[in-house]
Design a protein around this motif. Structure first.
Motif, PDB file in Angstrom:
ATOM      1  N   UNK A 110      37.809  51.112  51.892  1.00  0.00           N
ATOM      2  CA  UNK A 110      36.615  50.377  52.324  1.00  0.00           C
ATOM      3  C   UNK A 110      36.480  49.072  51.533  1.00  0.00           C
ATOM      4  N   UNK A 111      35.783  48.129  52.104  1.00  0.00           N
ATOM      5  CA  UNK A 111      35.621  46.814  51.472  1.00  0.00           C
ATOM      6  C   UNK A 111      35.014  46.920  50.078  1.00  0.00           C
ATOM      7  N   UNK A 112      34.098  47.861  49.877  1.00  0.00           N
ATOM      8  CA  UNK A 112      33.465  47.994  48.559  1.00  0.00           C
ATOM      9  C   UNK A 112      34.482  48.383  47.498  1.00  0.00           C
ATOM     10  N   UNK A 113      35.416  49.279  47.845  1.00  0.00           N
ATOM     11  CA  UNK A 113      36.446  49.658  46.875  1.00  0.00           C
ATOM     12  C   UNK A 113      37.404  48.507  46.631  1.00  0.00           C
ATOM     13  N   UNK A 114      37.691  47.747  47.648  1.00  0.00           N
ATOM     14  CA  UNK A 114      38.546  46.574  47.481  1.00  0.00           C
ATOM     15  C   UNK A 114      37.898  45.599  46.504  1.00  0.00           C
ATOM     16  N   UNK A 115      36.601  45.414  46.636  1.00  0.00           N
ATOM     17  CA  UNK A 115      35.885  44.521  45.711  1.00  0.00           C
ATOM     18  C   UNK A 115      35.916  45.067  44.287  1.00  0.00           C
ATOM     19  N   UNK A 116      35.699  46.370  44.127  1.00  0.00           N
ATOM     20  CA  UNK A 116      35.768  46.970  42.796  1.00  0.00           C
ATOM     21  C   UNK A 116      37.158  46.807  42.192  1.00  0.00           C
TER      22      UNK A 116
ATOM     23  N   UNK B 257      28.114  38.929  40.408  1.00  0.00           N
ATOM     24  CA  UNK B 257      28.575  37.541  40.262  1.00  0.00           C
ATOM     25  C   UNK B 257      29.870  37.336  41.034  1.00  0.00           C
ATOM     26  N   UNK B 258      30.806  38.260  40.880  1.00  0.00           N
ATOM     27  CA  UNK B 258      32.080  38.117  41.573  1.00  0.00           C
ATOM     28  C   UNK B 258      31.898  38.230  43.086  1.00  0.00           C
ATOM     29  N   UNK B 259      31.030  39.129  43.536  1.00  0.00           N
ATOM     30  CA  UNK B 259      30.790  39.290  44.975  1.00  0.00           C
ATOM     31  C   UNK B 259      30.244  38.013  45.604  1.00  0.00           C
ATOM     32  N   UNK B 260      29.543  37.218  44.800  1.00  0.00           N
ATOM     33  CA  UNK B 260      28.962  35.974  45.311  1.00  0.00           C
ATOM     34  C   UNK B 260      29.844  34.762  45.036  1.00  0.00           C
ATOM     35  N   UNK B 261      31.092  35.014  44.642  1.00  0.00           N
ATOM     36  CA  UNK B 261      32.054  33.933  44.507  1.00  0.00           C
ATOM     37  C   UNK B 261      32.147  33.299  43.135  1.00  0.00           C
TER      38      UNK B 261
END
Length: 193
Positions: free
Chosen positions: A4-10, A129-133
């Motif tokens: 899932x996208x959330x795990x990719x972000x983590x 912070x990372x999620x917002x670029x």
């Protein structure tokens, strides 16, 4: 099974050294959005054992000058290189959010558990912070544990600093580093010693 996208972000999370963070930083609305995510942490009893201090603009250099004075008080033999490092410590990233711990005696929620909540806030802020670029780094250093620095920042005697979260735009791409092997860290407990 796809991630899932959330795990990719983590899995993409990495610290960007504060020296590699520059303008632009987040605007006021973006900072509040980051904090909205950061406060969504496990918090037994809803004690909210944390608060935030925003350090940006000229306040970063002013804090650096105070750190130089304080470093000289702590060690009159401190090197000029160390003094310059302390002077510049908060001048790289355009924004530093100080996560202040407010651990209170509580019969139901031990201090250690409250402190873990504060640590989760620091990590969630990095993620937001990372999620917002943006890039971010969680730092402490001697100043996070110094009573005179606490007083200078307006903390009460019962408060501490869990971390200085430096936030800005990465100046360069940060390479991935080796990570622990979760399988090597996992042990099955079978109910017997």
């Amino acid at each position: 099974m796809s991630d899932p996208a959330a795990l990719t972000a983590l899995d993409a999370r990495r610290s960007v050294p504060s020296r590699q963070l520059g303008e632009p930083g987040p605007d006021a609305a973006t900072v509040l959005r980051m904090l909205e995510s950061a406060v969504r942490v496990p918090d037994h009893g809803k004690r909210v054992p944390f608060r935030f201090l925003q350090i940006d603009g000229d306040a970063r250099a002013a804090l650096g000058e105070f750190l130089v004075e304080r470093a000289q008080q702590r060690d009159p033999q401190v090197s000029s290189a160390q003094l310059e490092k302390d002077r510049q410590r908060f001048n790289h990233a355009p924004l530093v959010i100080t996560v202040v711990s407010r651990i209170r005696p509580d019969a139901k929620v031990p201090a250690e558990e409250q402190l873990m909540t504060v640590g989760c806030v620091c990590f969630a802020l990095l993620q937001a912070a990372q999620a917002l670029g943006f890039g971010a780094q969680w730092l402490t250093g001697w100043m996070a544990f110094d009573a005179a620095v606490h007083a200078h920042l307006g903390l009460t005697e019962e408060e501490g600093i869990a971390g200085f979260i430096h936030i800005g735009t990465p100046k360069t791409e940060i390479p991935e580093r080796d990570r622990p092997d979760p399988q090597a860290l996992l042990q099955l407990w079978t109910g017997t010693a």
